[in-house]
Design a protein around this motif. Sequence first.
Motif, PDB file in Angstrom:
ATOM      1  N   SER A  85       0.812  -1.224   0.000  1.00 28.67           N
ATOM      2  CA  SER A  85       0.000   0.000   0.000  1.00 28.67           C
ATOM      3  C   SER A  85       0.844   1.274   0.000  1.00 28.67           C
ATOM      4  N   SER A  86       1.892   1.324   0.795  1.00 28.27           N
ATOM      5  CA  SER A  86       2.746   2.514   0.812  1.00 28.27           C
ATOM      6  C   SER A  86       3.537   2.631  -0.483  1.00 28.27           C
ATOM      7  N   LEU A  87       3.978   1.498  -1.020  1.00 22.07           N
ATOM      8  CA  LEU A  87       4.705   1.530  -2.283  1.00 22.07           C
ATOM      9  C   LEU A  87       3.795   2.012  -3.404  1.00 22.07           C
ATOM     10  N   LEU A  88       2.577   1.518  -3.413  1.00 22.03           N
ATOM     11  CA  LEU A  88       1.625   1.893  -4.455  1.00 22.03           C
ATOM     12  C   LEU A  88       1.332   3.388  -4.425  1.00 22.03           C
ATOM     13  N   SER A  89       1.213   3.943  -3.227  1.00 21.76           N
ATOM     14  CA  SER A  89       0.934   5.377  -3.131  1.00 21.76           C
ATOM     15  C   SER A  89       2.077   6.208  -3.712  1.00 21.76           C
ATOM     16  N   MET A  90       3.303   5.671  -3.673  1.00 26.33           N
ATOM     17  CA  MET A  90       4.440   6.408  -4.239  1.00 26.33           C
ATOM     18  C   MET A  90       4.469   6.353  -5.762  1.00 26.33           C
ATOM     19  N   PHE A 113      12.857   5.451  -5.355  1.00 23.64           N
ATOM     20  CA  PHE A 113      11.746   5.197  -4.440  1.00 23.64           C
ATOM     21  C   PHE A 113      12.188   5.134  -2.982  1.00 23.64           C
ATOM     22  N   ILE A 114      13.414   4.735  -2.736  1.00 23.06           N
ATOM     23  CA  ILE A 114      13.898   4.702  -1.354  1.00 23.06           C
ATOM     24  C   ILE A 114      14.024   6.128  -0.828  1.00 23.06           C
ATOM     25  N   GLU A 115      14.567   7.018  -1.650  1.00 23.26           N
ATOM     26  CA  GLU A 115      14.675   8.427  -1.264  1.00 23.26           C
ATOM     27  C   GLU A 115      13.292   9.050  -1.117  1.00 23.26           C
ATOM     28  N   ARG A 116      12.387   8.713  -2.023  1.00 25.66           N
ATOM     29  CA  ARG A 116      11.024   9.247  -1.959  1.00 25.66           C
ATOM     30  C   ARG A 116      10.358   8.825  -0.641  1.00 25.66           C
ATOM     31  N   ALA A 117      10.547   7.589  -0.228  1.00 25.58           N
ATOM     32  CA  ALA A 117       9.972   7.122   1.041  1.00 25.58           C
ATOM     33  C   ALA A 117      10.621   7.842   2.217  1.00 25.58           C
ATOM     34  N   ALA A 139       7.994   0.242   4.253  1.00 26.06           N
ATOM     35  CA  ALA A 139       8.202   0.179   2.802  1.00 26.06           C
ATOM     36  C   ALA A 139       9.696   0.225   2.469  1.00 26.06           C
ATOM     37  N   ILE A 140      10.441   1.077   3.179  1.00 23.76           N
ATOM     38  CA  ILE A 140      11.894   1.143   2.964  1.00 23.76           C
ATOM     39  C   ILE A 140      12.540  -0.194   3.313  1.00 23.76           C
TER      40      ILE A 140
END
Length: 158
Positions: A85-90, A113-117, A139-140
């Motif tokens: 769910s958190s990955l999908l939101s990104m 995506f790691i930086e975005r999280a 998520a990270i």
Amino acid sequence: MKIQTIGRPQGTNQHVQSAKSSKDASSSESFESILSSKTAKSPADSKGLNEQQRQVDFTNMTRQEMVDWMNRQIRNGRISLDETSSLLSMTMKVSVATGQPVDMATDHEHIDFIERASQGIEWARSHSDQQLAERLQAAIELMQRFQGKTTEEQTQAG
């Protein structure tokens, strides 16, 4: 083994003869090497790697690649739907100009995506949203668990 045909449509004799002469000209090539060259993926297609060799890189991935990766992991039972769910939101993106979602199939921007999280965690903490910060941290951790692993290695990591 000899294959016989019963009659040929008109005009096929010439085609058969030209195919035979090209076979004679390249008789040193094996069927396997010819097949391999005809079915090989281009370097732009999966960077020349097959599915088993492709490594996951969450620091340089398109939104579509992220969604495709998540779907494979869910389908293969390596991660749960809740974990995504958190990955999908990104992977969501809205055009500032139109206010409409940007189609991920045509958006080739590579994202870390790691930086975005990590940025999301900072934002969540600054807005006292501990639950969001915890989901993004999970998520990270999930991305770090699979980062740099090939498809074969992911089976063992899941």
